[in-house]
Design a protein around this motif. Structure first.
Motif, PDB file in Angstrom:
ATOM      1  N   GLY A  32     -12.393  -2.070  -6.897  1.00  0.00           N
ATOM      2  CA  GLY A  32     -12.550  -3.203  -5.983  1.00  0.00           C
ATOM      3  C   GLY A  32     -13.785  -4.028  -6.316  1.00  0.00           C
ATOM      4  N   ALA A  55      -5.939  -0.016  -4.589  1.00  0.00           N
ATOM      5  CA  ALA A  55      -5.458  -0.157  -3.216  1.00  0.00           C
ATOM      6  C   ALA A  55      -4.117  -0.878  -3.246  1.00  0.00           C
ATOM      7  CB  ALA A  55      -6.474  -0.935  -2.385  1.00  0.00           C
ATOM      8  N   LEU A  56      -3.427  -0.845  -2.122  1.00  0.00           N
ATOM      9  CA  LEU A  56      -2.161  -1.589  -1.973  1.00  0.00           C
ATOM     10  C   LEU A  56      -2.352  -2.667  -0.932  1.00  0.00           C
ATOM     11  CD1 LEU A  56       0.934   0.783  -1.662  1.00  0.00           C
ATOM     12  CD2 LEU A  56       0.333  -0.703  -3.567  1.00  0.00           C
ATOM     13  N   ARG A  57      -1.846  -3.852  -1.220  1.00  0.00           N
ATOM     14  CA  ARG A  57      -1.905  -4.937  -0.237  1.00  0.00           C
ATOM     15  C   ARG A  57      -0.617  -5.749  -0.315  1.00  0.00           C
ATOM     16  NH1 ARG A  57      -5.200  -2.390   1.359  1.00  0.00           N
ATOM     17  NH2 ARG A  57      -7.350  -2.779   1.954  1.00  0.00           N
ATOM     18  N   ARG A  58      -0.327  -6.457   0.778  1.00  0.00           N
ATOM     19  CA  ARG A  58       0.768  -7.421   0.753  1.00  0.00           C
ATOM     20  C   ARG A  58       0.511  -8.424  -0.363  1.00  0.00           C
ATOM     21  NH1 ARG A  58       0.890  -8.759   7.236  1.00  0.00           N
ATOM     22  NH2 ARG A  58       2.667  -7.423   7.751  1.00  0.00           N
ATOM     23  N   ILE A  59       1.562  -8.802  -1.091  1.00  0.00           N
ATOM     24  CA  ILE A  59       1.358  -9.821  -2.113  1.00  0.00           C
ATOM     25  C   ILE A  59       1.098 -11.166  -1.431  1.00  0.00           C
ATOM     26  CG2 ILE A  59       2.753  -8.631  -3.860  1.00  0.00           C
ATOM     27  CD1 ILE A  59       4.912 -10.762  -3.380  1.00  0.00           C
ATOM     28  N   LEU A  61       1.788 -14.759  -0.803  1.00  0.00           N
ATOM     29  CA  LEU A  61       3.000 -15.575  -0.988  1.00  0.00           C
ATOM     30  C   LEU A  61       2.666 -16.982  -1.479  1.00  0.00           C
ATOM     31  CD1 LEU A  61       4.851 -14.543   2.291  1.00  0.00           C
ATOM     32  CD2 LEU A  61       5.073 -13.531   0.016  1.00  0.00           C
ATOM     33  N   GLU A  62       1.417 -17.369  -1.300  1.00  0.00           N
ATOM     34  CA  GLU A  62       1.022 -18.737  -1.645  1.00  0.00           C
ATOM     35  C   GLU A  62       0.665 -18.877  -3.125  1.00  0.00           C
ATOM     36  OE1 GLU A  62       1.365 -20.792   0.863  1.00  0.00           O
ATOM     37  OE2 GLU A  62       1.748 -19.124   2.232  1.00  0.00           O
ATOM     38  N   HIS A  64       0.112 -16.810  -7.054  1.00  0.00           N
ATOM     39  CA  HIS A  64       0.433 -15.633  -7.859  1.00  0.00           C
ATOM     40  C   HIS A  64      -0.842 -14.987  -8.374  1.00  0.00           C
ATOM     41  CE1 HIS A  64       4.484 -16.744  -7.314  1.00  0.00           C
ATOM     42  NE2 HIS A  64       4.400 -17.849  -8.039  1.00  0.00           N
ATOM     43  N   GLU A  65      -0.980 -13.731  -8.047  1.00  0.00           N
ATOM     44  CA  GLU A  65      -2.210 -13.029  -8.424  1.00  0.00           C
ATOM     45  C   GLU A  65      -2.011 -12.287  -9.737  1.00  0.00           C
ATOM     46  OE1 GLU A  65      -3.456 -11.487  -4.060  1.00  0.00           O
ATOM     47  OE2 GLU A  65      -1.403 -11.230  -4.727  1.00  0.00           O
ATOM     48  N   GLU A  66      -3.155 -11.947 -10.338  1.00  0.00           N
ATOM     49  CA  GLU A  66      -3.105 -11.166 -11.576  1.00  0.00           C
ATOM     50  C   GLU A  66      -2.655  -9.739 -11.265  1.00  0.00           C
ATOM     51  OE1 GLU A  66      -6.232 -11.884 -14.869  1.00  0.00           O
ATOM     52  OE2 GLU A  66      -7.239 -12.144 -12.943  1.00  0.00           O
ATOM     53  N   ASN A  67      -2.066  -9.107 -12.244  1.00  0.00           N
ATOM     54  CA  ASN A  67      -1.652  -7.718 -12.110  1.00  0.00           C
ATOM     55  C   ASN A  67      -2.787  -6.817 -12.557  1.00  0.00           C
ATOM     56  OD1 ASN A  67      -0.488  -5.228 -12.175  1.00  0.00           O
ATOM     57  ND2 ASN A  67       1.046  -5.735 -13.739  1.00  0.00           N
ATOM     58  N   ILE A  68      -3.419  -6.145 -11.594  1.00  0.00           N
ATOM     59  CA  ILE A  68      -4.589  -5.322 -11.931  1.00  0.00           C
ATOM     60  C   ILE A  68      -4.226  -4.182 -12.891  1.00  0.00           C
ATOM     61  CG2 ILE A  68      -4.380  -3.754  -9.933  1.00  0.00           C
ATOM     62  CD1 ILE A  68      -7.458  -3.825  -9.802  1.00  0.00           C
ATOM     63  N   LEU A  69      -2.989  -3.722 -12.813  1.00  0.00           N
ATOM     64  CA  LEU A  69      -2.591  -2.575 -13.642  1.00  0.00           C
ATOM     65  C   LEU A  69      -2.648  -2.905 -15.138  1.00  0.00           C
ATOM     66  CD1 LEU A  69       0.368  -1.096 -11.566  1.00  0.00           C
ATOM     67  CD2 LEU A  69      -2.071  -0.611 -11.392  1.00  0.00           C
ATOM     68  N   GLU A  70      -2.556  -4.199 -15.446  1.00  0.00           N
ATOM     69  CA  GLU A  70      -2.646  -4.586 -16.865  1.00  0.00           C
ATOM     70  C   GLU A  70      -4.038  -4.354 -17.439  1.00  0.00           C
ATOM     71  OE1 GLU A  70      -1.346  -8.622 -17.312  1.00  0.00           O
ATOM     72  OE2 GLU A  70       0.696  -8.123 -16.683  1.00  0.00           O
TER      73      GLU A  70
ATOM     74  N   LEU B  59       6.439  -6.948   1.010  1.00  0.00           N
ATOM     75  CA  LEU B  59       6.286  -6.836  -0.439  1.00  0.00           C
ATOM     76  C   LEU B  59       4.799  -6.561  -0.712  1.00  0.00           C
ATOM     77  CD1 LEU B  59       8.436  -9.841  -1.711  1.00  0.00           C
ATOM     78  CD2 LEU B  59       9.101  -7.438  -1.539  1.00  0.00           C
ATOM     79  N   SER B  61       1.695  -4.831  -3.447  1.00  0.00           N
ATOM     80  CA  SER B  61       1.383  -4.549  -4.837  1.00  0.00           C
ATOM     81  C   SER B  61      -0.042  -4.015  -4.938  1.00  0.00           C
ATOM     82  CB  SER B  61       1.556  -5.806  -5.687  1.00  0.00           C
ATOM     83  OG  SER B  61       1.540  -5.457  -7.043  1.00  0.00           O
ATOM     84  N   GLY B  65      -9.558  -1.564  -5.499  1.00  0.00           N
ATOM     85  CA  GLY B  65      -9.985  -0.844  -4.302  1.00  0.00           C
ATOM     86  C   GLY B  65     -10.801   0.385  -4.672  1.00  0.00           C
TER      87      GLY B  65
END
Lengths: 267, 66
Positions: A32, A55-59, A61-62, A64-70, B59, B61, B65
């Motif tokens: 974080g 952590a997990l959060r709602r995506i 909708l407004e 597009h966020e980066e994919n942290i897993l990448e 939804l 993702s 954190g």
């Protein structure tokens, strides 16, 4: 920079084992608060951690966020926290969502009701641990250090106990040191000191006490240069571990001369 | 048709599948987890699941954190 291996290994170290996985590095990193994802990727590489929390959060909708897993190498274990959960049931729900992602069944239980101090709710954490451990999760619960709570967590099937050193994000270090020491002495599962560790010396102190690992996030993520600090933490953790294995003498209340007290020149 | 998506009312045209919604709001290769009316729906089933009026869809993702 590498710490040279000790020439005389008094007590050879064993790799840390949690939930059937073996960890060479005893430094865990939270993901974080990094200013950018590249700093995160560089920090993971610099400290060679083998476990990071997410952590997990709602995506959103407004946008597009980066994919942290990448930004997290695939061989690094992902430990999803249940931040945002206020009850055991909410923590269980978050853990199940994380599992549905296919990222494994490792969960850091974090149940928090208090928005000022962000202290964990130990009782709800025990309940969530019981449910998820029975469901085959590897559960790493985050709690305030308390012997009875830790015993209940072990009974509930926790893979580790993660006591807080001080308040989350406070950089205050090991304010709870004496209580953590009790857990280290009495609890048979690994003790991972989490929260509040603000500098490498504090991480080393936790390891010197006999903690099995430390987890740091804020201090690294908010540093001017996160990656070098992440490496400094990893080195401190190794130094502290080696000191512990070397049979570090305990503190004394009286002086004890380092030089011989006889054979003075004027005698 | 109106559904509740991540806690907000959302107008949708036609009869989209769950997969259509995920693609609309998260087109990148992000790992998205879907919970429809309180039940987790794993991605192999997203194509066959039709979204209906009044559905409550979450939804989520991964984010950073500690």
């Amino acid at each position: 920079m590498q710490i040279p291996s000790p020439t005389t290994n008094i007590r050879p170290d064993e790799p840390l084992c949690i939930g059937g996985k073996t960890f060479t590095s005893r430094f865990f990193l939270g993901t974080g608060k990094f200013k950018n994802k590249q700093d995160l990727a560089d920090s993971i590489r610099a400290c060679r951690t083998e476990l990071v929390t997410v952590a997990l959060r709602r995506i959103d909708l407004e946008r597009h966020e980066e994919n942290i897993l990448e930004y997290i190498p695939p061989d690094v274990t992902l430990l999803t926290n249940t931040s945002g959960a206020r009850t055991a049931q909410e923590a269980v729900r978050i853990a199940r969502l994380a599992e549905a992602s296919g990222c494994g069944k490792w969960v850091k239980i974090e149940v928090i009701n208090d928005s000022k101090y962000l202290l964990p709710d130990n009782q709800e954490t025990i309940k969530a641990t019981e449910i998820l451990a029975a469901d085959g999760f590897t559960v790493l619960p985050y709690v305030t250090p308390d012997l009875y709570v830790a015993r209940a967590l072990v009974k509930a099937g926790a893979a580790t106990v993660m006591p807080l050193g001080s308040l989350i994000g406070s950089n205050q270090g090991l304010k709870t040191a004496e209580l953590i020491r009790v857990l280290i002495d009495e609890i048979d599962v690994p003790i991972v000191v989490d929260a509040g560790i603000g500098r490498p010396s504090q991480a080393a102190e936790a390891m010197e006490m006999g903690a099995d690992a430390v987890l740091v996030n804020t201090a690294v993520a908010t540093a001017g240069h996160p990656a070098p600090l992440a490496e400094a933490f990893a080195l401190a953790v190794r130094a502290g571990r080696q000191a512990y294995l070397s049979g570090l003498p305990r503190k004394k209340s009286d002086a004890d001369a380092s030089s011989p007290l006889t054979g003075f020149l004027y005698e | 048709m109106t559904i509740t998506l991540n806690g907000k009312m959302q107008e949708l045209a036609g009869e989209p599948s769950l997969n259509d919604i995920v693609q609309q709001f998260s087109p990148q290769s992000r790992r998205v987890i879907a919970e429809l009316n309180g039940e987790i729906v794993r991605d192999p089933r997203w194509d066959e699941i039709r979204i209906r009026e009044g559905d409550i869809l979450e939804l989520v993702s991964f984010v950073g954190g500690g």
